[in-house]
Scaffold this active site. Sequence first.
Site: not given
Lengths: 287, 287
Positions: B173, B175
């Site tokens: 992911t 961020f």
Amino acid sequence: MRIGYLGPEGTHSHEALRRVAGPDDVPVPHPTLQAAVLAVHEREVDRAFVPIENSLEGAVNPVLDALAFATNDLEIAGELLHPVHHHLIAGGPVALDAIRAVHSHPQASGQCARFLAATLPRAAIAAAASTAEAVRHVAGRPADAALGTRLAAELYGGTVLREAVEDDPSNETRFVWIVRAGEASPDAAAAPSPAARRKTALVFWGSGSRDPGWLVGCLSEFASRGVNLTRLESRPRRQALGEYMFFLDLEGGGEEPGVADAVAALRARADAVRVLGSYPAAGAPPG
Amino acid sequence: MRIGYLGPEGTHSHEALRRVAGPDDVPVPHPTLQAAVLAVHEREVDRAFVPIENSLEGAVNPVLDALAFATNDLEIAGELLHPVHHHLIAGGPVALDAIRAVHSHPQASGQCARFLAATLPRAAIAAAASTAEAVRHVAGRPADAALGTRLAAELYGGTVLREAVEDDPSNETRFVWIVRAGEASPDAAAAPSPAARRKTALVFWGSGSRDPGWLVGCLSEFASRGVNLTRLESRPRRQALGEYMFFLDLEGGGEEPGVADAVAALRARADAVRVLGSYPAAGAPPG
């Protein structure tokens, strides 16, 4: 004809499907959108009727991913625009100030957030797996209400307390018919008049996608031939961040010279191009 | 510094934030991503640390929408790539064949579907609002397990039965740090070396978006100047189907001539262009 959709009975998908299904069609609920699409591939159903795009929420990613990854023998055979209305539903004709909790799918609750804050400020917001589950849940619970479809109220014995409480009345969803490639029967799709303009959907990806001009070059094959793009979505290739595939919707059938030439030119630039179907474009939805 | 993130304590967001937060930072959990972003605007926190893109699931739409719609005084000040590992966690050291139900956020369950089918074929899959809630739930329930983070196991007293059971080990992911515009302090962001290349994020839309060449023309302002696009996302303008805004990530800082010239040229084509920030690009994530 057996038609797969996202269940349980009473969802927005079910409600939209009932607009277009014939008397001999059998709607078959599935627990997920991926399951509904794969059921076509596995010949458990004849076709699926699934949402692919919403005017507030955007792309319906499980459908795009199922078309791109799960199988390559399916195609889009038609589309339908369907307005999304959420109704406030209770087990009976209760007063609004008796409602202590409002159940729904979080997406529906979010789309009615202003209504809930203004009208039911003291009610708790409870998450349900679907709007239909929420309506089923409130039957027989006098202090609970749900946000869901009129169809769910009919199926599960609910009373509609307030109609169309969504904050944005223009909320609509585009549904598509998914069939096995080569098995489209236009009459079963949500087919407008034969003179309707056609659309083509495709997905492509390529190892050149990190070059500055690669995507622009791909898209310019359509622009230079006057082919209009009505939609562009990027989705991860599920390999690493930065590796994408691109879904395009085009105006024009795949057999029209401009579209066919552009797709052929795209194949020279991309590692893979898959035409997901050509089908009649839907008109504007009814209120 | 007060840092907003998607709670509750023990989520993947919290775990990633702990990698980069300093000893004086105070992580502040929020119930939704939109709430975490808006808390920066409302000065309840100094910045937010939120996911914006996942290698399997794609764009994190609530963050894109909050940046585009909810406020115009925020910007992206940095990014971090974080690997996503789901661990099988129980209240104690139980045997796998004693587990009757596995709780998690549906996205996590989906990312571990092959593991669950192969290893726990008789366990029911139960939905939780977050992976952290799932881990909290199984404490003291000997027949239940959860899929979640190591941090959640530590916080809620769980035992990790099996590590990293996700089907795709490359799951990661991205961020980003969200700050009030003009208040970025590079040292607090996940800042690589000063020599790191920079990226710029922007969003644009325009009434010309239904013309065949409009989007291609917009993107070619970057390609013709050799500016590489690392990402393109379309999102609905929340007005009607077919009205989109486009999020771009570019290589290069907003002050670099090629980028600045391209953005100026884009402004001549689009109704609106908002630069969402220029920040140092993250390197590859650690294991």
